[in-house]
Each structure stands twice: as structure tokens, then as C-alpha cells.
Design an enzyme around this catalytic site. Sequence first.
Site, PDB file in Angstrom:
ATOM      1  N   ASP A  35     -85.702   4.120 -35.132  1.00  0.00           N
ATOM      2  CA  ASP A  35     -85.928   5.097 -34.491  1.00  0.00           C
ATOM      3  C   ASP A  35     -86.920   5.803 -35.393  1.00  0.00           C
ATOM      4  O   ASP A  35     -87.028   5.548 -35.962  1.00  0.00           O
ATOM      5  CB  ASP A  35     -84.629   5.806 -34.157  1.00  0.00           C
ATOM      6  N   TYR A 148     -94.536   9.143 -16.509  1.00  0.00           N
ATOM      7  CA  TYR A 148     -92.547   8.177 -16.654  1.00  0.00           C
ATOM      8  C   TYR A 148     -93.203   6.590 -15.913  1.00  0.00           C
ATOM      9  O   TYR A 148     -93.280   5.575 -16.012  1.00  0.00           O
ATOM     10  CB  TYR A 148     -91.716   8.969 -16.639  1.00  0.00           C
TER      11      TYR A 148
END
Length: 262
Positions: A35, A148
Site C-alpha cells: 500500500d 472514477y
Amino acid sequence: MFKNKNVVVTGASGGIGKAIAEMFIQNGATVAISDLSSPDATAREIGAIAFACDVSKEADVIAFLEAAEEAMGPVDVFVANAGVGFGDPKHAAGASNDDWELSWQVNVMGAVYGARALLPKMQARGEGRIVITASAAGLLSQIGSSSYTATKHAAVGLAESIAIRHWDQGIRTHCICPQYVRTNMTKGMAMAEGHQDGLLEPADVADALKIAIEEERFLVLSHPIVGEYFKQKAMDYEGYISGMNKLKQKLGAEQLPNSKPK
Ligand SMILES: NC(=O)c1ccc[n+]([C@@H]2O[C@H](COP(=O)([O-])OP(=O)(O)OC[C@H]3O[C@@H](n4cnc5c(N)ncnc54)[C@H](O)[C@@H]3O)[C@@H](O)[C@H]2O)c1
């Protein structure tokens, strides 16, 4: 089922990425997660190894994959899961260029960078698996977030391209297209929490991926209704646009994702 398989998952400090990593571990795989900052606590909790990797930077993705290979051996499964979403203030082109650019880099190029590094090795071995966490927004639309929607459509297109080009070479590709799932991304998002088709848990998405792998299916629909909506869209695009516009009116401005996700 994944005994002796080495899996890497990006964006896996929590949410869907963590659940996917856990699913692979529970089924015998060795898993490396990454991450933005190294997800050490998550890795300890689920029994993975952890690395920091900003998927918007190709050098980071290459370094992550090299370090994972060094620790585990060749990568059998690459899961491009990291994702970001930004709302559109005021109108559908209202998001900043920075938000568009980051959406493109994370939601699309993060998967390209991983695939670029791994496909030649998978081709040489005649096997491998690439999993892309896209979204139902890649087949339908995320009302209130053009960036998105557009980048998740691109992620679906990328997954399709990899599958079409490499399926016969033993490389399997799976494209995950969930509707709303209870994660940091949907926390406090009224349109997700009250959604008529339900808010799934991350483990439900991981289970759907496992079944798709077993059945060798490309499209992973944790919410099967998405497949029905997608068919309806293809059969009647005009009806789809007017139906989604009516839904937007029903939701009202206050429910749209107009701010940066938490
Ligand atoms: N939650 C939902 O309803 C839903 C629905 C469909 C698809 N998705 C997709 O699922 C994936 C996982 O999201 P989630 O719902 O688990 O939310 P999440 O916010 O828990 O996970 C996204 C992760 O991506 C990481 N990330 C963001 N930018 C990054 C970068 N540049 N490099 C590396 N990591 C980065 C974040 O730190 C975070 O841990 C995303 O691709 C998301 O678009 C989520």
C-alpha cells in the site's frame, strides 16, 4: 487450491485488497501485500509479507514486484487492487486535473505497470494470473464521479485486452466489478450505505473471485444484479441514460460523492 502459488496484491492495507489477500492465504498461497505505506499491521494479522508501493509510480511497482519475487519466488498471481475515487463538484467535468490524473495513474496505470513487468515472465512460463479490481462503475456508471467512471471503464478495457491477448498462452485474467462494498472508500457515503442492491462485505468480493478462478471466468460479479443491468444497458442504451438520470434526480445533490473519499 493455491498451494505453492505466490500472490501479490496492491492497495491491500484494508478493504477488498486485504480480503483478497486473506482468501489466497486461507487457500494455501504465499502472499505479499503493499500500500502507499507498508501495511505491516495487516500483514502480521493475516500472515502476509508487506511492502510500500505507490502504484502511480512505475519504479515503485517494479521495485515491489522484484522484492516480492526475491522473498517468495516468481509471482503467479498479480492483483491490481489499489484504487481512488473523486467526486465532481458542481457538474460532471468539475473535478480538478489533478484528480483526473491521479485517477488515471492509480486506477489504470497501476495495473499496466504490474502487467508490463510480469507478462513477459508469465508468457515464458506459459502460466500466470492477472486480477484487476475495476468496479460496476466500469460497466455502468458512478453517478457523481466522471473520473472514477471513465478510469474504471478503462480498467475493464485493459483487463479485456489482457484476457484476449493472453488467455491461449495460459495466462488467466479476471476483472472484478462490484457495486458497493463496506470499506474506507464507502464510509459515510449515503448512496452506498442505503443502496437498494445492498452493501457487501469485502470477504464477499474475495469469495466471488475464488469462484470465478475455479470456474475460469473473466468477469467477477460479486453483485450478480450488475450483470443484469449491464445486459439491459447493452440492449437499450437510451433507456439506461434516462433511467440513470432519473436515479440521479432521486438521489439529490447531497448524496452524490462531491468530495474526496476518506
Ligand atoms: N468499496 C466499494 O464499494 C468498491 C466498489 C467497486 C470497486 N471498488 C474498488 O476496490 C478497490 C479497493 O478499494 P476498497 O473499496 O477496498 O477501498 P480502500 O480505500 O479500503 O482501498 C483502496 C486502497 O488503495 C490504496 N491506494 C490509493 N492510492 C494508492 C496508490 N497510489 N498506491 C498504492 N495504493 C494506493 C489506499 O491506500 C487503500 O488502502 C479499489 O480499486 C476500488 O476502486 C470498491
